[in-house]
Design a protein around this motif. Structure first.
Motif, PDB file in Angstrom:
ATOM      1  N   PRO A   4      -4.033  -5.487  -2.399  1.00  0.00           N
ATOM      2  CA  PRO A   4      -4.245  -5.134  -0.985  1.00  0.00           C
ATOM      3  C   PRO A   4      -5.694  -4.713  -0.747  1.00  0.00           C
ATOM      4  N   TRP A  33      -7.834  -2.058  -0.390  1.00  0.00           N
ATOM      5  CA  TRP A  33      -7.784  -0.611  -0.634  1.00  0.00           C
ATOM      6  C   TRP A  33      -8.699   0.165   0.299  1.00  0.00           C
ATOM      7  N   LEU A  60      -6.566   0.985   3.191  1.00  0.00           N
ATOM      8  CA  LEU A  60      -5.689   2.122   2.909  1.00  0.00           C
ATOM      9  C   LEU A  60      -6.441   3.435   3.069  1.00  0.00           C
ATOM     10  N   MET A 106       0.809  -1.216   0.000  1.00  0.00           N
ATOM     11  CA  MET A 106       0.000   0.000   0.000  1.00  0.00           C
ATOM     12  C   MET A 106       0.846   1.271   0.000  1.00  0.00           C
TER      13      MET A 106
END
Length: 346
Positions: free
Chosen positions: A274, A276, A279, A208
């Motif tokens: 990943p 998101w 994030l 990330m």
């Protein structure tokens, strides 16, 4: 009325000429320097990126710094202390580069503490074991190297020049981390399990670090056009994965991605995506350690206020003509006391 119209027309032609010259310099892959004309959007983009980078170096001292008193040997303590000191230096180089764009270090710090500027998402994750010191060196600094080496060729001169030294030192940090993990993997079953657990936690946050996917990155296209960035987020992420997989095999750890495999046709690794949404949460301030990291930075900034005041008093006094050092220290001595009353000189 006509004069005013003519003046506006002249100003517009001048700005157009300056912008054409700016674009020509960027197209030739040459450097824009602080005194050169630049579009306001270019300046704002640089301030945002360089400040985020500088803040990341300073905030990034915290996760590993908490292990300084618990390192298992004097050698490991010295290595870790040297690394944390390097990160502080990186922050200062980058703050200095940002100051050439007309924003002071004090302003940047206030914007970080107030939440108006960000730092890398990776530093909002906790360091739960000593193995994390090695994993951060290997994965986090490894990702930083992939991201930052192209910045040595960025179009803004002070930023590119600062990155040359930063990248050399980050490369050393990555090797330190890898060496630490290799040592632990050659140790006990408990140590090997500690390394694997650490890698499991940091792998996805490391991916990330490069930012959102290209199709969800609002700043990438403009930064590429201006020569601030040289690669997209996804290009850098791919490079990092391809670099890291053989290192993981040599290390003897398993990367926690069931979709990770070599694609012979592409000549690169396929890998999973990943989370998101995670994030987005971390960037928005809801990560595991966001509040802790900013609170620590705010406290350090407030605790250091007396040092800044003392340095300012000393600087003012030295500018007065005809004063020797003893007179300067005597004149500014009342400002050179720490909160416990000890006299210090900058």
């Amino acid at each position: 009325m006509s004069t005013s119209t003519d003046e506006r027309a002249d100003e517009a032609r001048l700005e157009q000429l300056l912008e054409e010259q700016f674009e020509a310099v960027v197209a030739r892959h040459e450097r824009i320097e602080p005194r050169d004309w630049m579009p306001e959007g270019y300046r704002r983009t640089l301030v945002r990126q360089i400040a985020q980078h500088a803040h990341s170096e300073i905030i990034g001292m915290q996760p590993e710094g908490r292990w300084l008193t618990r390192a298992p040997s004097l050698r490991r303590k010295a290595v870790l202390l040297a690394k944390v000191q390097d990160e502080a230096g990186h922050g200062l180089y980058l703050y200095s580069a940002c100051e050439t764009l007309g924003v002071s270090r004090a302003e940047l710090t206030e914007m970080l503490i107030d939440g108006r500027q960000k730092y890398s998402s990776i530093f909002n994750y906790p360091t739960l074991s000593y193995a994390d010191v090695g994993t951060i060196g290997w994965l986090v600094d490894g990702a930083a190297i992939c991201n930052q080496v192209p910045l040595c060729r960025t179009s803004y001169g002070p930023y590119g020049r600062a990155m040359i030294r930063v990248c050399k030192e980050e490369s050393f940090h990555q090797r330190q981390g890898y060496e630490l993990l290799m040592t632990m993997m050659a140790g006990t079953d408990e140590q090997r399990a500690m390394v694997q657990e650490s890698v499991d936690r940091f792998w996805w946050p490391a991916l990330m670090m490069f930012g959102p996917p290209d199709d969800a990155s609002p700043n990438t296209a403009r930064s590429l056009a201006w020569g601030i960035k040289r690669n997209t987020n996804d290009e850098l992420r791919q490079k990092f994965v391809d670099m890291t997989v053989p290192q993981a095999e040599r290390l003897g750890v398993t990367l926690p991605d069931p979709d990770l495999r070599w694609d012979e046709e592409r000549g690169a690794h396929d890998f999973g995506q990943p989370d998101w949404d995670e994030l987005t949460r971390v960037i928005s301030g809801a990560g595991p350690c966001n509040a802790e990291r900013i609170a620590h930075r705010r406290r350090a900034h407030e605790d250091g206020a007396w040092v800044r005041e003392a340095a300012s008093a000393f600087a003012r006094a030295t500018k007065e003509p005809g004063r020797d050092r003893a007179q300067v220290e005597q004149a500014s001595g009342s400002s050179l006391r720490d909160p416990e009353g000890r006299v210090e000189t900058p």
